[in-house]
Structures are given as C-alpha cells and as structure tokens.
Design a protein around this motif. Structure first.
Motif, mmCIF file in Angstrom:
data_model
loop_
_atom_site.group_PDB
_atom_site.id
_atom_site.type_symbol
_atom_site.label_atom_id
_atom_site.label_comp_id
_atom_site.label_asym_id
_atom_site.label_seq_id
_atom_site.Cartn_x
_atom_site.Cartn_y
_atom_site.Cartn_z
ATOM 1 N N GLN A 224 0.700 -0.936 0.008
ATOM 2 C CA GLN A 224 -0.175 -0.224 0.417
ATOM 3 C C GLN A 224 1.054 1.440 0.043
ATOM 4 N N GLN A 225 0.617 2.007 -0.968
ATOM 5 C CA GLN A 225 1.547 3.112 -1.519
ATOM 6 C C GLN A 225 0.955 4.309 -0.055
ATOM 7 N N MET A 226 1.715 4.918 0.564
ATOM 8 C CA MET A 226 1.653 6.152 1.711
ATOM 9 C C MET A 226 2.342 7.626 1.002
ATOM 10 N N ARG A 227 2.096 8.477 1.039
ATOM 11 C CA ARG A 227 2.099 9.995 0.737
ATOM 12 C C ARG A 227 2.728 10.534 1.883
ATOM 13 N N ILE A 228 4.079 10.911 2.051
ATOM 14 C CA ILE A 228 4.019 11.321 2.832
ATOM 15 C C ILE A 228 4.543 13.259 2.699
ATOM 16 N N GLN A 229 4.010 14.161 3.594
ATOM 17 C CA GLN A 229 3.829 15.892 3.517
ATOM 18 C C GLN A 229 4.585 16.301 3.850
ATOM 19 N N SER A 230 5.350 16.148 4.181
ATOM 20 C CA SER A 230 6.050 17.694 5.801
ATOM 21 C C SER A 230 5.691 19.330 5.532
ATOM 22 N N LEU A 231 5.272 19.257 6.573
ATOM 23 C CA LEU A 231 4.609 21.091 6.523
ATOM 24 C C LEU A 231 5.610 22.258 7.443
ATOM 25 N N LYS A 232 5.162 23.253 7.241
ATOM 26 C CA LYS A 232 5.473 24.993 7.886
ATOM 27 C C LYS A 232 4.349 24.939 8.130
ATOM 28 N N TYR A 233 4.831 25.681 9.479
ATOM 29 C CA TYR A 233 3.553 25.855 10.151
ATOM 30 C C TYR A 233 3.007 27.091 9.319
ATOM 31 N N GLY A 234 1.520 26.923 9.632
ATOM 32 C CA GLY A 234 0.429 27.524 8.904
ATOM 33 C C GLY A 234 -0.017 26.634 7.224
ATOM 34 N N ASP B 155 6.368 20.267 10.370
ATOM 35 C CA ASP B 155 8.170 20.513 10.834
ATOM 36 C C ASP B 155 8.296 21.711 11.669
ATOM 37 N N LEU B 156 7.832 21.786 12.841
ATOM 38 C CA LEU B 156 8.427 22.701 13.943
ATOM 39 C C LEU B 156 10.335 22.933 13.747
ATOM 40 N N ASP B 157 11.302 22.550 12.712
ATOM 41 C CA ASP B 157 12.841 22.553 12.402
ATOM 42 C C ASP B 157 13.495 22.256 13.290
ATOM 43 N N ILE B 158 13.432 21.750 15.341
ATOM 44 C CA ILE B 158 14.328 21.090 15.495
ATOM 45 C C ILE B 158 14.703 20.136 15.540
ATOM 46 N N ASP B 159 15.825 19.768 15.366
ATOM 47 C CA ASP B 159 15.793 17.673 15.063
ATOM 48 C C ASP B 159 16.780 17.260 15.581
ATOM 49 N N LEU B 160 16.841 16.139 15.435
ATOM 50 C CA LEU B 160 17.123 14.969 16.529
ATOM 51 C C LEU B 160 18.748 14.271 15.915
ATOM 52 N N ILE B 161 19.908 14.074 15.514
ATOM 53 C CA ILE B 161 20.485 13.084 14.614
ATOM 54 C C ILE B 161 21.430 12.308 14.865
ATOM 55 N N TYR B 162 21.526 11.061 14.724
ATOM 56 C CA TYR B 162 22.315 9.836 15.534
ATOM 57 C C TYR B 162 22.892 9.429 14.294
ATOM 58 N N THR B 163 24.200 10.277 14.153
ATOM 59 C CA THR B 163 24.773 9.237 13.499
ATOM 60 C C THR B 163 26.708 9.329 13.642
ATOM 61 N N ASN B 164 27.283 8.631 13.453
ATOM 62 C CA ASN B 164 28.498 8.287 13.537
ATOM 63 C C ASN B 164 28.699 8.239 15.462
ATOM 64 N N GLY B 165 27.553 7.244 15.791
ATOM 65 C CA GLY B 165 27.881 7.516 17.061
ATOM 66 C C GLY B 165 27.167 7.744 18.520
ATOM 67 N N ARG B 166 26.806 9.434 17.626
ATOM 68 C CA ARG B 166 26.311 10.015 18.901
ATOM 69 C C ARG B 166 25.209 11.016 18.104
ATOM 70 N N TRP B 167 24.168 11.212 19.150
ATOM 71 C CA TRP B 167 22.759 12.072 19.282
ATOM 72 C C TRP B 167 23.334 13.642 19.037
ATOM 73 N N PHE C 259 7.144 33.083 10.560
ATOM 74 C CA PHE C 259 5.424 32.210 10.988
ATOM 75 C C PHE C 259 5.194 32.805 12.315
ATOM 76 N N SER C 260 5.374 33.935 12.756
ATOM 77 C CA SER C 260 4.666 34.128 14.276
ATOM 78 C C SER C 260 4.461 32.869 14.670
ATOM 79 N N TYR C 261 5.682 32.218 15.571
ATOM 80 C CA TYR C 261 4.969 31.258 16.541
ATOM 81 C C TYR C 261 4.276 31.355 18.121
ATOM 82 N N PRO C 262 2.967 30.839 17.868
ATOM 83 C CA PRO C 262 2.470 31.819 19.672
ATOM 84 C C PRO C 262 3.974 30.772 20.595
#
Length: 171
Positions: free
Chosen positions: A4-14, A101-113, A128-131
């Motif tokens: 079953q195919q699924m489309r993923i959409q990332s949006l920015k605030y608003g 997507d609210l911008d901040i990301d956590l990435i694990y690569t090369n053994g570290r977060w 985007f005038s985040y409250p």
C-alpha cells in the motif's frame, strides 16, 4: 507487506507544503504508522525548489499522539542514522500522512546524538509567528524525545530494527 503506497507530506507552520515523498506501508495502528522509504525515491523539496534522489532505504515512524517523527537509514541490514523531527503530531488522511515540521531535529550519526537546526527554529518562530505556547512546547518536546531515546522507549526499543526484515530480499 501489502505494498500500500503512502504519501508523506512535511508542512511548515501555517500548513505550507515543505516537502513530500512516497513510501510503502509497513504497519498501521490507531496510534502510529511505520512506512518504508525505498532507495532511489524522489523527495520533492518545495521550500528549496528541488527534487532529491534518496540513496538509502528508510524505515519511518509517524505517531499520531506524539510531537516527533523518526526516519532510520538502513544500509546492509543495519540502522546507520536516525533523523528525528520535532513536529506537531502526524495526521493520516486515507493514504497521506502529514506533519507540521517545527524545525528542531535530533540526529544520530557516527555514534552520537546531536540537536540541529536551532537557528532555523529561532528564525521560523519569527517568520511564521509561532505563538509563545508553541515555542515552549517545542523545547519541552525536544527534552521529552531526548529522554525517550535515552531510556530506550518505543520506537527506540528495537522496534525499528525488527522491521528491517520487511525490506525486499537482497536489500
């Protein structure tokens, strides 16, 4: 896997379309969805006006009740990188999953977060005038995700690694 195919959409605030790509459903419950991102898939990045070809298989997790997503790069049957977005809970509408997507990301690569894109979060909070409540929630959710990872709670409890067997044979 029922393909079953699924489309993923990332949006920015608003609800501004940020990027999108197609995947295949691995698992769906009332609380979350796991999908498989195929090696060679195209990611349409609307913000940058480009199309990227993704080089690796990914197992991706979208919870409907939590403020993060997970994308695990799979190479030679092993997770080589985790990429987690801090975002509003994902929504499922038929065969489309969306998340803000609210911008901040956590990435694990090369053994570290590592936490990345804090500068992007600060800039977009203004753009985007985040409250103020949303800004506080993003910081709280980042800390919560870091604790979840540290404590090895779902889906960081081996669930993603167990789904690797669902990749097509020979991959």
């Amino acid at each position: 896997m029922d393909n079953q195919q699924m489309r993923i959409q990332s949006l920015k605030y608003g609800n501004h379309l940020h990027y999108e790509w197609d995947t295949t459903l691995l698992e769906k419950t009332d609380e979350h969805i796991f999908v498989l991102g195929h090696r060679g898939r195209k990611l349409k990045h609307y913000t940058k006006g480009k199309v990227f070809t993704m080089e690796n298989w990914t197992i991706e997790f979208f919870p409907f009740d939590a403020w993060f997503t997970v994308s695990a790069d799979i190479i030679d049957g092993k997770v080589t990188q985790y990429y987690c977005n801090i975002c509003q809970p994902a929504k499922l509408n038929e065969n489309t999953v969306t998340f803000v997507d609210l911008d901040i990301d956590l990435i694990y690569t090369n053994g570290r977060w590592n936490v990345v894109d804090e500068d992007e979060f600060a800039a977009n909070a203004v753009k985007f005038s985040y409250p103020p409540d949303l800004v506080r929630r993003v910081i709280q959710e980042q800390k919560s995700l870091e604790e979840r990872i540290e404590q090895g709670r779902f889906p960081f409890d081996g669930t993603i690694e167990r789904l690797i067997k669902m990749l097509p044979d020979g991959e």
